[in-house]
Design a protein around this motif. Sequence first.
Motif, PDB file in Angstrom:
ATOM      1  N   SER A  13       0.830  -1.209   0.000  1.00 31.08           N
ATOM      2  CA  SER A  13       0.000   0.000   0.000  1.00 31.08           C
ATOM      3  C   SER A  13       0.861   1.254   0.000  1.00 31.08           C
ATOM      4  CB  SER A  13      -0.947  -0.003   1.206  1.00 31.08           C
ATOM      5  OG  SER A  13      -0.213  -0.052   2.417  1.00 31.08           O
ATOM      6  N   GLY A  14       2.004   1.203   0.698  1.00 32.20           N
ATOM      7  CA  GLY A  14       2.901   2.341   0.712  1.00 32.20           C
ATOM      8  C   GLY A  14       3.507   2.620  -0.655  1.00 32.20           C
ATOM      9  N   MET A  15       3.808   1.565  -1.402  1.00 34.62           N
ATOM     10  CA  MET A  15       4.349   1.713  -2.748  1.00 34.62           C
ATOM     11  C   MET A  15       3.278   2.252  -3.700  1.00 34.62           C
ATOM     12  SD  MET A  15       6.531  -1.812  -2.741  1.00 34.62           S
ATOM     13  CE  MET A  15       7.141  -1.739  -4.403  1.00 34.62           C
ATOM     14  N   HIS A  16       2.037   1.799  -3.514  1.00 37.33           N
ATOM     15  CA  HIS A  16       0.911   2.354  -4.277  1.00 37.33           C
ATOM     16  C   HIS A  16       0.850   3.868  -4.081  1.00 37.33           C
ATOM     17  CE1 HIS A  16      -1.804  -0.704  -6.092  1.00 37.33           C
ATOM     18  NE2 HIS A  16      -1.115  -1.529  -5.330  1.00 37.33           N
ATOM     19  N   MET A  17       0.965   4.298  -2.821  1.00 32.89           N
ATOM     20  CA  MET A  17       0.878   5.720  -2.515  1.00 32.89           C
ATOM     21  C   MET A  17       2.021   6.486  -3.167  1.00 32.89           C
ATOM     22  SD  MET A  17       1.840   8.523  -0.577  1.00 32.89           S
ATOM     23  CE  MET A  17       2.633   8.144   0.978  1.00 32.89           C
ATOM     24  N   ARG A  18       3.226   5.933  -3.137  1.00 35.79           N
ATOM     25  CA  ARG A  18       4.377   6.590  -3.760  1.00 35.79           C
ATOM     26  C   ARG A  18       4.120   6.818  -5.251  1.00 35.79           C
ATOM     27  NH1 ARG A  18       9.983   5.899  -1.629  1.00 35.79           N
ATOM     28  NH2 ARG A  18       9.810   5.657   0.619  1.00 35.79           N
ATOM     29  N   LEU A  19       3.614   5.793  -5.929  1.00 33.01           N
ATOM     30  CA  LEU A  19       3.357   5.921  -7.356  1.00 33.01           C
ATOM     31  C   LEU A  19       2.213   6.897  -7.611  1.00 33.01           C
ATOM     32  CD1 LEU A  19       4.122   4.923 -10.187  1.00 33.01           C
ATOM     33  CD2 LEU A  19       2.330   3.177  -9.956  1.00 33.01           C
ATOM     34  N   ALA A  20       1.116   6.766  -6.836  1.00 35.21           N
ATOM     35  CA  ALA A  20      -0.051   7.626  -7.040  1.00 35.21           C
ATOM     36  C   ALA A  20       0.298   9.095  -6.838  1.00 35.21           C
ATOM     37  CB  ALA A  20      -1.172   7.213  -6.090  1.00 35.21           C
ATOM     38  N   PHE A  21       1.053   9.401  -5.779  1.00 39.40           N
ATOM     39  CA  PHE A  21       1.403  10.790  -5.513  1.00 39.40           C
ATOM     40  C   PHE A  21       2.357  11.314  -6.576  1.00 39.40           C
ATOM     41  CE2 PHE A  21       3.703  14.294  -3.633  1.00 39.40           C
ATOM     42  CZ  PHE A  21       2.672  15.026  -3.041  1.00 39.40           C
ATOM     43  N   SER A  22       3.316  10.493  -6.986  1.00 44.50           N
ATOM     44  CA  SER A  22       4.275  10.917  -8.003  1.00 44.50           C
ATOM     45  C   SER A  22       3.579  11.221  -9.322  1.00 44.50           C
ATOM     46  CB  SER A  22       5.344   9.835  -8.202  1.00 44.50           C
ATOM     47  OG  SER A  22       6.033   9.576  -6.996  1.00 44.50           O
ATOM     48  N   VAL A  23       2.561  10.427  -9.658  1.00 45.23           N
ATOM     49  CA  VAL A  23       1.800  10.656 -10.880  1.00 45.23           C
ATOM     50  C   VAL A  23       0.951  11.921 -10.756  1.00 45.23           C
ATOM     51  CG1 VAL A  23      -0.102   9.779 -12.302  1.00 45.23           C
ATOM     52  CG2 VAL A  23       1.751   8.250 -11.624  1.00 45.23           C
ATOM     53  N   ALA A  24       0.257  12.056  -9.632  1.00 42.69           N
ATOM     54  CA  ALA A  24      -0.661  13.189  -9.449  1.00 42.69           C
ATOM     55  C   ALA A  24       0.070  14.520  -9.427  1.00 42.69           C
ATOM     56  CB  ALA A  24      -1.456  13.009  -8.156  1.00 42.69           C
ATOM     57  N   THR A  25       1.355  14.498  -9.058  1.00 42.15           N
ATOM     58  CA  THR A  25       2.102  15.752  -8.948  1.00 42.15           C
ATOM     59  C   THR A  25       3.226  15.848  -9.978  1.00 42.15           C
ATOM     60  OG1 THR A  25       3.568  14.796  -7.251  1.00 42.15           O
ATOM     61  CG2 THR A  25       1.581  15.943  -6.487  1.00 42.15           C
ATOM     62  N   ALA A  26       3.145  15.006 -11.026  1.00 46.60           N
ATOM     63  CA  ALA A  26       4.173  15.044 -12.072  1.00 46.60           C
ATOM     64  C   ALA A  26       4.163  16.396 -12.785  1.00 46.60           C
ATOM     65  CB  ALA A  26       3.932  13.915 -13.071  1.00 46.60           C
ATOM     66  N   PHE A  27       2.989  16.953 -12.960  1.00 53.82           N
ATOM     67  CA  PHE A  27       2.819  18.285 -13.526  1.00 53.82           C
ATOM     68  C   PHE A  27       2.044  19.114 -12.506  1.00 53.82           C
ATOM     69  CE2 PHE A  27       2.853  15.192 -16.956  1.00 53.82           C
ATOM     70  CZ  PHE A  27       3.828  15.700 -17.812  1.00 53.82           C
ATOM     71  N   ARG A  28       2.471  20.334 -12.278  1.00 55.07           N
ATOM     72  CA  ARG A  28       1.782  21.145 -11.266  1.00 55.07           C
ATOM     73  C   ARG A  28       0.363  21.465 -11.721  1.00 55.07           C
ATOM     74  NH1 ARG A  28       0.327  26.179  -9.680  1.00 55.07           N
ATOM     75  NH2 ARG A  28       1.082  27.214 -11.560  1.00 55.07           N
ATOM     76  N   PRO A  29      -0.640  21.007 -10.952  1.00 60.80           N
ATOM     77  CA  PRO A  29      -2.030  21.271 -11.319  1.00 60.80           C
ATOM     78  C   PRO A  29      -2.497  22.619 -10.771  1.00 60.80           C
ATOM     79  CG  PRO A  29      -1.987  19.870  -9.400  1.00 60.80           C
ATOM     80  CD  PRO A  29      -0.541  20.146  -9.762  1.00 60.80           C
ATOM     81  N   ASP A  30      -3.614  23.097 -11.301  1.00 59.79           N
ATOM     82  CA  ASP A  30      -4.236  24.295 -10.733  1.00 59.79           C
ATOM     83  C   ASP A  30      -4.917  23.952  -9.409  1.00 59.79           C
ATOM     84  OD1 ASP A  30      -3.732  26.203 -12.944  1.00 59.79           O
ATOM     85  OD2 ASP A  30      -4.990  24.819 -14.076  1.00 59.79           O
ATOM     86  N   ILE A  31      -5.478  22.736  -9.344  1.00 60.68           N
ATOM     87  CA  ILE A  31      -6.144  22.257  -8.129  1.00 60.68           C
ATOM     88  C   ILE A  31      -5.634  20.854  -7.827  1.00 60.68           C
ATOM     89  CG2 ILE A  31      -8.357  21.720  -7.033  1.00 60.68           C
ATOM     90  CD1 ILE A  31      -9.703  23.591  -9.068  1.00 60.68           C
ATOM     91  N   LEU A  32      -5.133  20.660  -6.617  1.00 57.88           N
ATOM     92  CA  LEU A  32      -4.668  19.342  -6.175  1.00 57.88           C
ATOM     93  C   LEU A  32      -5.583  18.856  -5.060  1.00 57.88           C
ATOM     94  CD1 LEU A  32      -2.584  17.022  -6.125  1.00 57.88           C
ATOM     95  CD2 LEU A  32      -1.247  18.382  -4.496  1.00 57.88           C
ATOM     96  N   ILE A  33      -6.129  17.645  -5.228  1.00 53.00           N
ATOM     97  CA  ILE A  33      -7.042  17.062  -4.251  1.00 53.00           C
ATOM     98  C   ILE A  33      -6.423  15.780  -3.711  1.00 53.00           C
ATOM     99  CG2 ILE A  33      -9.335  16.067  -3.904  1.00 53.00           C
ATOM    100  CD1 ILE A  33     -10.351  17.845  -6.156  1.00 53.00           C
ATOM    101  N   VAL A  34      -6.299  15.698  -2.399  1.00 51.17           N
ATOM    102  CA  VAL A  34      -5.705  14.526  -1.750  1.00 51.17           C
ATOM    103  C   VAL A  34      -6.655  14.023  -0.673  1.00 51.17           C
ATOM    104  CG1 VAL A  34      -3.710  13.602  -0.527  1.00 51.17           C
ATOM    105  CG2 VAL A  34      -3.395  15.464  -2.159  1.00 51.17           C
ATOM    106  N   ASP A  35      -7.039  12.744  -0.771  1.00 54.09           N
ATOM    107  CA  ASP A  35      -7.986  12.154   0.169  1.00 54.09           C
ATOM    108  C   ASP A  35      -7.316  11.050   0.978  1.00 54.09           C
ATOM    109  OD1 ASP A  35     -10.134  11.163   1.552  1.00 54.09           O
ATOM    110  OD2 ASP A  35     -11.164  10.320  -0.168  1.00 54.09           O
ATOM    111  N   GLU A  36      -6.809  11.382   2.135  1.00 49.39           N
ATOM    112  CA  GLU A  36      -6.287  10.422   3.111  1.00 49.39           C
ATOM    113  C   GLU A  36      -5.080   9.606   2.639  1.00 49.39           C
ATOM    114  OE1 GLU A  36      -6.909  10.257   6.120  1.00 49.39           O
ATOM    115  OE2 GLU A  36      -8.947  10.934   6.493  1.00 49.39           O
ATOM    116  N   ALA A  37      -4.717   9.702   1.356  1.00 53.38           N
ATOM    117  CA  ALA A  37      -3.681   8.817   0.827  1.00 53.38           C
ATOM    118  C   ALA A  37      -2.355   8.981   1.549  1.00 53.38           C
ATOM    119  CB  ALA A  37      -3.497   9.069  -0.669  1.00 53.38           C
ATOM    120  N   LEU A  38      -2.049  10.200   2.004  1.00 53.61           N
ATOM    121  CA  LEU A  38      -0.741  10.443   2.619  1.00 53.61           C
ATOM    122  C   LEU A  38      -0.616   9.816   4.004  1.00 53.61           C
ATOM    123  CD1 LEU A  38      -0.040  14.121   1.527  1.00 53.61           C
ATOM    124  CD2 LEU A  38       0.744  12.005   0.491  1.00 53.61           C
ATOM    125  N   SER A  39      -1.725   9.262   4.529  1.00 55.22           N
ATOM    126  CA  SER A  39      -1.640   8.575   5.819  1.00 55.22           C
ATOM    127  C   SER A  39      -1.063   7.174   5.653  1.00 55.22           C
ATOM    128  CB  SER A  39      -3.034   8.484   6.457  1.00 55.22           C
ATOM    129  OG  SER A  39      -3.909   7.711   5.639  1.00 55.22           O
TER     130      SER A  39
END
Length: 408
Positions: A149-175
């Motif tokens: 699950s920790g590796m999933h989070m690493r990949l998901a966050f890296s993908v979601a922030t690969a390009f700076r978005p105008d709006i970033l939404i994060v739901d509990e994943a960083l826990s």
Amino acid sequence: MTNVVMTVDKVGKVFRRYRHELHRVLGWFSLPVGQPEERWVLRDISFTVEAGQALAIVGRNGAGKSTLLKLITGTMRATEGNIGLSGKISAILELGMGFNPDYTGRQNVFHALGLMGYQHADIAAAMEGIEAFSELGSYFDQPLRVYSSGMHMRLAFSVATAFRPDILIVDEALSVGDAYFQHKSFDRIKEFRQQGTTLILVSHDRMALLSLCDRAILLHEGAVALDGEPETVLDYYNALLGQKEAQPILTEEREDGRVQTSSGSRKVSIVEARLEDAEGGLIDTLDVGAEVAIRVKAKASEDVESLVFGYAIKDRFGQTMYGTNTYYSEQALTDVKAGEEIEFSARFRADLGVGTYSVALALVGGENHIEDNYEWRDLAIIFDVANTSKQTFDGRIYLPSAFAISRR
């Protein structure tokens, strides 16, 4: 005129349960069927978010937080109301959402970012940075099904922030995952914020919300219960967690503009609370490292089987610097009678940095206030710390050190 990037207008979401699947199909064609069972998860939700704001959404499990984020990102449709968005959105909702377990991490990057509208060439150009940030090593080219699950989070966050978005939404994943990558992720979020990204964050981590967000919304039973400063909203949410039927949650605006929240059954109440110096004198300003005491007088209006006194020292942002209680020190009182008066004193050395601090006080029946909350009072005491006698230092904690230096 303010730059509004998100408008949520009278949004509601209902889930319907039909007696038979055929009834659901007939309902699509407006044919008469038996009334389905309805459960409104959200109702009449309205708010706007300005560009660059960092909004925390908090509430109990089942309050509708994740559903609201899915409506905002378009992965679920609202039953009523409208949502208006401006700019590029990137979201981390459920871990693995949008990923294929049979694809490698690298393949999932192309797949996920392609679904987000990015061109293959742009994704390929960003791949080296994504791989480096995720620090997945050889797992980056292995199937997602072997990831933790920790590796999933690493990949998901890296993908979601690969390009700076105008709006970033994060739901509990960083826990999920290790503390190192959580700190690394928060640093990237702070960097994006400085560059103007709007943040919407759902988390139970009070420290993270207070350090990252400048506004908070409390969802309760599918509705917006409170919208305001993070400290005020989180204090109210804390009171809500311990609330029982017919127990009021009281709020009062102080002269400094901060909102004091108090809650509980008042079976035992705080009569007086003060901060004293080593000689017992009342103080509101003290020197770094000074010997001080929190002194609290309480009175029972009803018999209680157990009484625990606790306190927490918070900085000006509402982040807890230190907290403890008489449950942990094995000094809980038993068989407290109605009319009995009790005085508590907690003496300590205030090894705090320069700044303004507050003290939250609690009279409860056990380890915390969830089961038996007699009185919880935030901002019960406010005091300032000045440095008049110690070596200059930075930070909120005073940890004097001795340097050793050798030259050859």
